[in-house]
Motif scaffolding. Structure first.
Motif, PDB file in Angstrom:
ATOM      1  N   ASN A  68       0.833  -1.207   0.000  1.00  0.00           N
ATOM      2  CA  ASN A  68       0.000   0.000   0.000  1.00  0.00           C
ATOM      3  C   ASN A  68       0.871   1.262   0.000  1.00  0.00           C
ATOM      4  O   ASN A  68       0.597   2.223  -0.731  1.00  0.00           O
ATOM      5  N   ARG A  69       1.933   1.248   0.789  1.00  0.00           N
ATOM      6  CA  ARG A  69       2.822   2.412   0.851  1.00  0.00           C
ATOM      7  C   ARG A  69       3.700   2.527  -0.391  1.00  0.00           C
ATOM      8  O   ARG A  69       3.857   3.608  -0.967  1.00  0.00           O
ATOM      9  N   MET A  70       4.273   1.395  -0.784  1.00  0.00           N
ATOM     10  CA  MET A  70       5.252   1.415  -1.871  1.00  0.00           C
ATOM     11  C   MET A  70       4.644   1.903  -3.180  1.00  0.00           C
ATOM     12  O   MET A  70       5.267   2.662  -3.937  1.00  0.00           O
ATOM     13  N   PHE A  71       3.412   1.470  -3.439  1.00  0.00           N
ATOM     14  CA  PHE A  71       2.774   1.815  -4.718  1.00  0.00           C
ATOM     15  C   PHE A  71       1.724   2.921  -4.570  1.00  0.00           C
ATOM     16  O   PHE A  71       0.921   3.141  -5.483  1.00  0.00           O
ATOM     17  N   HIS A  72       1.735   3.601  -3.398  1.00  0.00           N
ATOM     18  CA  HIS A  72       0.885   4.780  -3.170  1.00  0.00           C
ATOM     19  C   HIS A  72      -0.586   4.484  -3.481  1.00  0.00           C
ATOM     20  O   HIS A  72      -1.247   5.230  -4.207  1.00  0.00           O
ATOM     21  N   LEU A  73      -1.092   3.399  -2.912  1.00  0.00           N
ATOM     22  CA  LEU A  73      -2.489   3.012  -3.159  1.00  0.00           C
ATOM     23  C   LEU A  73      -3.459   3.819  -2.309  1.00  0.00           C
ATOM     24  O   LEU A  73      -4.657   3.863  -2.613  1.00  0.00           O
ATOM     25  N   ASN A  74      -2.954   4.420  -1.227  1.00  0.00           N
ATOM     26  CA  ASN A  74      -3.749   5.314  -0.374  1.00  0.00           C
ATOM     27  C   ASN A  74      -4.951   4.636   0.280  1.00  0.00           C
ATOM     28  O   ASN A  74      -5.991   5.276   0.500  1.00  0.00           O
ATOM     29  N   SER A  82      -6.828   3.072   3.489  1.00  0.00           N
ATOM     30  CA  SER A  82      -6.794   3.204   4.942  1.00  0.00           C
ATOM     31  C   SER A  82      -6.561   1.834   5.568  1.00  0.00           C
ATOM     32  O   SER A  82      -6.687   0.794   4.902  1.00  0.00           O
TER      33      SER A  82
END
Length: 288
Positions: A112-118, A120
């Motif tokens: 989620n962080r690495m690919f900026h999926l945003n 929650s």
């Protein structure tokens, strides 16, 4: 990106009933502890997911939960870039400590962080329950009441300061087989889950330990009496209480005195009953 996949124990584990879909309705008090696997994630120009572990007997394909966790998000969000996952296991495998679920949870947080999926944490948890019932809790971490099949979570205050001794005998236990052998409709003594919650909210460690109980012990201890032996040894060496975690076979003891916990650690370490032993503390959320 480097992440820590934290182990968990159950301060209380009750099974309410077996559902029509074959799953069991539970009420559990979950607690994260400072024991963790290390996961390194790296993007790759080579498509696909590559998994490497420090344990040769662990699968490195879709049968590994970290692979499933990464693939779930990468497929949904059409991520074409490759991903390399390095998993260094410390949490004992098939031990009732949630290692596999926590590994999957950490990978979901990392992707989620690495690919900026945003997404929650709640959105990640909703997806995580398709991988395993404990994955949503392992995404949330800390102290929580888990209901349903384990996916309905209520965050609780942190457990009062204490020392936790975790010992795993040289056996592995199948969670699926334990639940299969459990006769939920014949359980006579249900843990006081609400009492444990009240004790946590009142910052009473003694109140928590006085009510700790796990209905799955009846099944697992019957097949592996060494679990009960380890419990008794911890109690004799100063644990406020000792209990099997999850479906076993790991046993944990809660101590309010660091010296007593250290003494018990050294004594159990020298016994043939125990294959792996850890002295740790509760973990409260505040960063991976």
């Amino acid at each position: 990106m480097r992440l820590r996949a934290m182990a968990k124990i159950n301060l209380g584990l009750d099974v309410i009933k077996k559902r029509d879909d074959g799953y069991h309705e539970v009420r559990m008090i979950m607690q994260t502890i400072r024991m963790y696997d290390q996961i390194d994630l790296a993007g790759s120009d080579r498509p696909g997911i590559q998994v490497k572990t420090n344990l040769p007997y662990l699968p490195s394909n879709e049968n590994n939960l970290v692979y499933k966790a990464a693939k779930l998000l990468m497929d949904e969000f059409h991520i074409e870039k490759g991903l390399d996952i390095r998993l260094r296991k410390v949490i004992p495998v098939a031990a009732g400590l949630g290692g596999g679920s926590s590994d999957a949870a950490a990978v979901m947080v990392g992707v989620n962080r690495m690919f900026h999926l945003n997404l929650s944490l709640e959105e990640l948890a909703d997806r995580g329950k398709t991988i395993g019932a404990d994955v949503p809790y392992c995404i949330m971490r800390g102290t929580a009441l888990a209901e349903g099949i384990g996916e309905i979570l209520t965050q609780l205050p942190s457990l009062p300061p204490c020392h936790i001794l975790v010992a795993k005998p040289g056996i592995n236990v199948s969670t699926k087989n334990v639940y299969k052998s459990l006769r939920a409709d014949e359980i006579q003594n249900h843990p006081d889950i609400d009492g444990i919650i009240d004790a946590i909210r009142g910052s009473s460690l003694m109140g928590v330990t006085a009510r700790m109980a796990n209905v799955l012990e009846e099944v697992t201890v019957r097949d592996y009496p060494v679990i009960d032996e380890i419990k008794q040894l911890m109690m004799e060496r100063g644990a406020l209480s000792a209990m099997m975690s999850g479906s076993g076979p790991s046993v944990f003891g809660i101590f309010d005195d660091r010296r007593k916990a250290g003494h018990a650690y050294r004594q159990l370490q020298d016994m043939n009953l125990v294959k792996q032993i850890f002295l740790t503390k509760p973990f409260a959320p505040g960063g991976r």
